[in-house]
Design a protein around this motif. Structure first.
Motif, PDB file in Angstrom:
ATOM      1  N   SER A  33       0.858  -1.140  -0.123  1.00  0.00           N
ATOM      2  CA  SER A  33       0.095  -0.051   0.034  1.00  0.00           C
ATOM      3  C   SER A  33       0.853   1.404   0.105  1.00  0.00           C
ATOM      4  O   SER A  33       1.802   1.351   0.904  1.00  0.00           O
ATOM      5  CB  SER A  33      -0.853  -0.175   1.377  1.00  0.00           C
ATOM      6  OG  SER A  33      -1.084   1.247   1.935  1.00  0.00           O
ATOM      7  N   THR A  34       0.579   2.221  -0.926  1.00  0.00           N
ATOM      8  CA  THR A  34       1.259   3.429  -0.995  1.00  0.00           C
ATOM      9  C   THR A  34       1.279   4.072   0.561  1.00  0.00           C
ATOM     10  O   THR A  34       2.110   4.742   0.866  1.00  0.00           O
ATOM     11  CB  THR A  34       0.756   4.250  -2.198  1.00  0.00           C
ATOM     12  OG1 THR A  34      -0.699   4.626  -2.132  1.00  0.00           O
ATOM     13  CG2 THR A  34       1.425   3.981  -3.386  1.00  0.00           C
ATOM     14  N   CYS A  35       0.011   4.202   0.821  1.00  0.00           N
ATOM     15  CA  CYS A  35      -0.109   5.137   2.126  1.00  0.00           C
ATOM     16  C   CYS A  35       0.633   4.487   3.377  1.00  0.00           C
ATOM     17  O   CYS A  35       0.845   5.176   4.165  1.00  0.00           O
ATOM     18  CB  CYS A  35      -1.525   5.327   2.576  1.00  0.00           C
ATOM     19  SG  CYS A  35      -2.586   5.957   1.212  1.00  0.00           S
ATOM     20  N   LEU A  65      -5.167  -7.077   2.143  1.00  0.00           N
ATOM     21  CA  LEU A  65      -6.174  -6.400   1.225  1.00  0.00           C
ATOM     22  C   LEU A  65      -7.124  -6.964   0.298  1.00  0.00           C
ATOM     23  O   LEU A  65      -8.286  -6.801   0.241  1.00  0.00           O
ATOM     24  CB  LEU A  65      -5.995  -5.011   0.814  1.00  0.00           C
ATOM     25  CG  LEU A  65      -5.023  -4.105   1.741  1.00  0.00           C
ATOM     26  CD1 LEU A  65      -4.516  -3.010   0.768  1.00  0.00           C
ATOM     27  CD2 LEU A  65      -5.854  -3.523   2.802  1.00  0.00           C
ATOM     28  N   HIS A  94      -9.096  -5.251   5.894  1.00  0.00           N
ATOM     29  CA  HIS A  94      -9.734  -3.964   6.329  1.00  0.00           C
ATOM     30  C   HIS A  94     -11.170  -3.478   6.214  1.00  0.00           C
ATOM     31  O   HIS A  94     -11.391  -2.433   6.618  1.00  0.00           O
ATOM     32  CB  HIS A  94      -8.972  -3.017   5.233  1.00  0.00           C
ATOM     33  CG  HIS A  94      -9.292  -3.117   3.724  1.00  0.00           C
ATOM     34  ND1 HIS A  94      -9.370  -4.266   3.198  1.00  0.00           N
ATOM     35  CD2 HIS A  94      -9.967  -2.314   2.836  1.00  0.00           C
ATOM     36  CE1 HIS A  94      -9.676  -4.245   1.846  1.00  0.00           C
ATOM     37  NE2 HIS A  94      -9.992  -3.184   1.687  1.00  0.00           N
ATOM     38  N   ALA A 140     -12.158   1.995   6.219  1.00  0.00           N
ATOM     39  CA  ALA A 140     -11.991   0.966   5.859  1.00  0.00           C
ATOM     40  C   ALA A 140     -10.613   0.941   4.882  1.00  0.00           C
ATOM     41  O   ALA A 140     -10.564   0.410   3.735  1.00  0.00           O
ATOM     42  CB  ALA A 140     -12.896   0.278   4.959  1.00  0.00           C
ATOM     43  N   VAL A 141      -9.592   1.597   5.276  1.00  0.00           N
ATOM     44  CA  VAL A 141      -8.391   1.912   4.617  1.00  0.00           C
ATOM     45  C   VAL A 141      -7.185   1.579   5.563  1.00  0.00           C
ATOM     46  O   VAL A 141      -7.219   1.803   6.623  1.00  0.00           O
ATOM     47  CB  VAL A 141      -8.359   3.067   4.054  1.00  0.00           C
ATOM     48  CG1 VAL A 141      -9.185   3.308   2.577  1.00  0.00           C
ATOM     49  CG2 VAL A 141      -8.428   4.173   4.615  1.00  0.00           C
ATOM     50  N   VAL A 142      -6.315   1.295   4.961  1.00  0.00           N
ATOM     51  CA  VAL A 142      -4.740   1.297   5.610  1.00  0.00           C
ATOM     52  C   VAL A 142      -4.021   2.457   5.366  1.00  0.00           C
ATOM     53  O   VAL A 142      -4.545   2.958   3.897  1.00  0.00           O
ATOM     54  CB  VAL A 142      -3.894   0.118   5.588  1.00  0.00           C
ATOM     55  CG1 VAL A 142      -4.582  -0.980   6.073  1.00  0.00           C
ATOM     56  CG2 VAL A 142      -3.594  -0.040   3.977  1.00  0.00           C
ATOM     57  N   PRO A 143      -3.048   3.151   6.342  1.00  0.00           N
ATOM     58  CA  PRO A 143      -2.864   2.643   7.596  1.00  0.00           C
ATOM     59  C   PRO A 143      -3.663   3.216   8.833  1.00  0.00           C
ATOM     60  O   PRO A 143      -4.319   4.256   8.532  1.00  0.00           O
ATOM     61  CB  PRO A 143      -1.330   3.101   7.501  1.00  0.00           C
ATOM     62  CG  PRO A 143      -1.509   4.815   6.746  1.00  0.00           C
ATOM     63  CD  PRO A 143      -2.633   4.448   5.796  1.00  0.00           C
ATOM     64  N   GLU A 162      -5.229   8.442   8.627  1.00  0.00           N
ATOM     65  CA  GLU A 162      -5.086   9.180   7.497  1.00  0.00           C
ATOM     66  C   GLU A 162      -3.532   9.525   7.590  1.00  0.00           C
ATOM     67  O   GLU A 162      -2.625   9.928   8.439  1.00  0.00           O
ATOM     68  CB  GLU A 162      -5.717  10.730   7.574  1.00  0.00           C
ATOM     69  CG  GLU A 162      -7.184  10.554   7.160  1.00  0.00           C
ATOM     70  CD  GLU A 162      -7.322  10.253   5.791  1.00  0.00           C
ATOM     71  OE1 GLU A 162      -6.769  10.730   4.778  1.00  0.00           O
ATOM     72  OE2 GLU A 162      -8.275   9.301   5.684  1.00  0.00           O
ATOM     73  N   SER A 163      -2.778   8.813   6.569  1.00  0.00           N
ATOM     74  CA  SER A 163      -1.417   8.760   6.466  1.00  0.00           C
ATOM     75  C   SER A 163      -0.685  10.270   6.560  1.00  0.00           C
ATOM     76  O   SER A 163       0.253  10.320   7.409  1.00  0.00           O
ATOM     77  CB  SER A 163      -0.828   8.320   5.122  1.00  0.00           C
ATOM     78  OG  SER A 163      -1.548   8.754   3.992  1.00  0.00           O
ATOM     79  N   ASP A 220      -3.752  14.307  -0.974  1.00  0.00           N
ATOM     80  CA  ASP A 220      -5.183  13.611  -0.155  1.00  0.00           C
ATOM     81  C   ASP A 220      -6.119  14.088  -0.987  1.00  0.00           C
ATOM     82  O   ASP A 220      -7.280  13.687  -0.761  1.00  0.00           O
ATOM     83  CB  ASP A 220      -5.229  14.438   0.965  1.00  0.00           C
ATOM     84  CG  ASP A 220      -4.024  13.953   2.191  1.00  0.00           C
ATOM     85  OD1 ASP A 220      -3.622  12.520   1.738  1.00  0.00           O
ATOM     86  OD2 ASP A 220      -3.531  14.336   3.112  1.00  0.00           O
ATOM     87  N   HIS A 236      -3.762  10.831  -4.595  1.00  0.00           N
ATOM     88  CA  HIS A 236      -3.846   9.424  -4.331  1.00  0.00           C
ATOM     89  C   HIS A 236      -4.796   8.444  -4.741  1.00  0.00           C
ATOM     90  O   HIS A 236      -4.497   7.273  -5.171  1.00  0.00           O
ATOM     91  CB  HIS A 236      -3.924   9.296  -2.749  1.00  0.00           C
ATOM     92  CG  HIS A 236      -4.365   8.009  -2.190  1.00  0.00           C
ATOM     93  ND1 HIS A 236      -3.215   6.961  -2.416  1.00  0.00           N
ATOM     94  CD2 HIS A 236      -5.296   7.375  -1.719  1.00  0.00           C
ATOM     95  CE1 HIS A 236      -3.640   5.909  -1.645  1.00  0.00           C
ATOM     96  NE2 HIS A 236      -4.831   5.821  -1.332  1.00  0.00           N
ATOM     97  N   LYS A 270     -16.204   6.753  -3.779  1.00  0.00           N
ATOM     98  CA  LYS A 270     -15.072   5.831  -4.183  1.00  0.00           C
ATOM     99  C   LYS A 270     -15.549   4.583  -4.653  1.00  0.00           C
ATOM    100  O   LYS A 270     -14.842   4.019  -5.473  1.00  0.00           O
ATOM    101  CB  LYS A 270     -14.337   5.553  -2.788  1.00  0.00           C
ATOM    102  CG  LYS A 270     -13.068   4.859  -2.999  1.00  0.00           C
ATOM    103  CD  LYS A 270     -12.189   4.784  -1.645  1.00  0.00           C
ATOM    104  CE  LYS A 270     -11.258   3.587  -1.786  1.00  0.00           C
ATOM    105  NZ  LYS A 270     -10.629   3.372  -0.496  1.00  0.00           N
TER     106      LYS A 270
HETATM  107  N1  LIG Z   1      -6.498   8.954   2.814  1.00  0.00           N
HETATM  108  C1  LIG Z   1      -6.210   7.763   3.397  1.00  0.00           C
HETATM  109  C2  LIG Z   1      -6.264   6.840   2.162  1.00  0.00           C
HETATM  110  C3  LIG Z   1      -5.802   5.418   2.417  1.00  0.00           C
HETATM  111  C4  LIG Z   1      -5.929   4.401   1.283  1.00  0.00           C
HETATM  112  O1  LIG Z   1      -6.553   4.828   0.413  1.00  0.00           O
HETATM  113  N2  LIG Z   1      -5.315   3.240   1.668  1.00  0.00           N
HETATM  114  C5  LIG Z   1      -5.358   2.196   0.513  1.00  0.00           C
HETATM  115  C6  LIG Z   1      -4.116   1.583   0.510  1.00  0.00           C
HETATM  116  S1  LIG Z   1      -2.961   2.677  -0.187  1.00  0.00           S
HETATM  117  C7  LIG Z   1      -6.521   1.116   0.999  1.00  0.00           C
HETATM  118  O2  LIG Z   1      -6.442   0.694   2.321  1.00  0.00           O
HETATM  119  N3  LIG Z   1      -7.070   0.414  -0.062  1.00  0.00           N
HETATM  120  C8  LIG Z   1      -8.315  -0.524   0.213  1.00  0.00           C
HETATM  121  C9  LIG Z   1      -9.441  -0.206  -0.152  1.00  0.00           C
HETATM  122  O3  LIG Z   1      -9.802   0.953  -0.552  1.00  0.00           O
HETATM  123  O4  LIG Z   1     -10.245  -1.141  -0.228  1.00  0.00           O
HETATM  124  C10 LIG Z   1      -4.740   7.953   3.923  1.00  0.00           C
HETATM  125  O5  LIG Z   1      -4.095   8.765   3.587  1.00  0.00           O
HETATM  126  O6  LIG Z   1      -4.487   7.085   4.963  1.00  0.00           O
END
Ligand SMILES: N[C@@H](CCC(=O)N[C@@H](CS)C(=O)NCC(=O)O)C(=O)O
Length: 266
Positions: free
Chosen positions: A10-12, A34, A39, A51-54, A65-66, A101, A105, A141
């Motif tokens: 994951s980029t974040c 993932l 998540h 529902a996102v990492v990290p 929020e990264s 942001d 991303h 999204k």
């Molecule tokens: N704005 C959030 C974005 C986080 C995000 O989009 N994470 C992605 C991985 S880079 C994720 O968990 N994706 C899983 C999904 O959306 O199902 C941050 O910066 O933490």
């Protein structure tokens, strides 16, 4: 205690691991798969309702929020300062991180999934793909994810994402022709923030996008020899993802060139 809920590719998550590595902070890994939708589990949603990492958990306090996490890391821990000293360069740093942001991303998600990750998701079968999509909390999204998976590079989001990224790379080249780092002469959270995105483009075989951008190419070279790059990115690379990105990236490069050429003719 410091725990990071993250994912290898994951980029974040890479962005936060880079900040932790620059500060030389010890942390405990809580790795989420993932593709298995870890998540989206009820337990994880209590930590991160998006529902996102990290997600970072520091002595019981949850930070999501990264970009916010990285500023928190710089505030809460000793080690080299990751924000520029001068107020103006700090403002520049925040302008860079804000752009990620506010759309870039998401564009990376479009590019990565449309070219590559859609295949990993589709192979899970119809019910799993639909569950993945329907459990995306944000409706905007959700529709983007649906298009990335089912329409790939033909999705209406793809062309725009490529063009926005190309414009971003031009802005980076211009900034880096004036100073060594994105927000001045000090390595900062701005440089950390963009490192995973250049890495992702490289993995997708798109590094020709900086063959005519020498300052950007040099910046990325300088980043890649830092110890933090090895610790936060190289040591977590997932070979299965790399192979898929290489194969599918090569296949779609012609479509990307066509998008970029079409704007030159206008
Ligand atoms: N704005 C959030 C974005 C986080 C995000 O989009 N994470 C992605 C991985 S880079 C994720 O968990 N994706 C899983 C999904 O959306 O199902 C941050 O910066 O933490």
């Amino acid at each position: 205690m410091l725990e990071l809920y993250h994912n290898d590719m994951s980029t974040c998550a890479q962005k936060v691991r880079l900040a932790l590595a620059e500060k030389e902070i010890f942390w405990e890994s809580k790795h989420l798969d993932l593709r298995a939708r870890d998540h989206q589990s009820i337990a994880y949603l209590k930590l991160n309702p998006n529902a996102v990492v990290p997600t970072l958990v520091h002595d019981g306090s949850v930070i999501i929020e990264s970009t916010v996490i990285n500023e928190y890391i710089d505030d809460a821990f000793i080690g080299p300062a990751l924000r520029p000293e001068s107020s103006i360069n700090r403002a520049h740093m925040r302008l860079w991180t804000k752009q990620l942001d506010e759309g870039l991303h998401a564009d990376t998600g479009v590019i990565s999934t449309s070219i590559s990750f859609r295949y990993q998701k589709l192979e899970k079968g119809d019910a799993e793909v639909r569950a993945l999509i329907e459990n995306v909390p944000d409706p905007v999204k959700r529709e983007r994810v649906r298009a990335n998976i089912f329409d790939g590079v033909n999705s209406p989001y793809f062309r725009e994402a490529i063009l926005r990224f190309d414009a971003l790379l031009s802005r980076m080249e211009a900034a880096l022709s004036k100073s060594m780092w994105l927000a001045g002469d000090q390595f900062s959270l701005a440089d950390i923030a963009y490192t995973p995105y250049l890495t992702r483009l490289e993995h997708l075989q798109m590094s020709e996008l900086w063959s005519d951008r020498p300052h950007l190419a040099n910046w990325f070279k300088q980043i890649q020899v830092r110890k933090s790059y090895d610790i936060a990115i190289i040591q977590w690379l997932n070979p299965k993802y790399l192979t898929l990105m290489e194969e599918t990236g090569k296949k779609e490069m012609a479509a990307i060139r066509k998008i970029l050429d079409s704007t030159m003719q206008n």
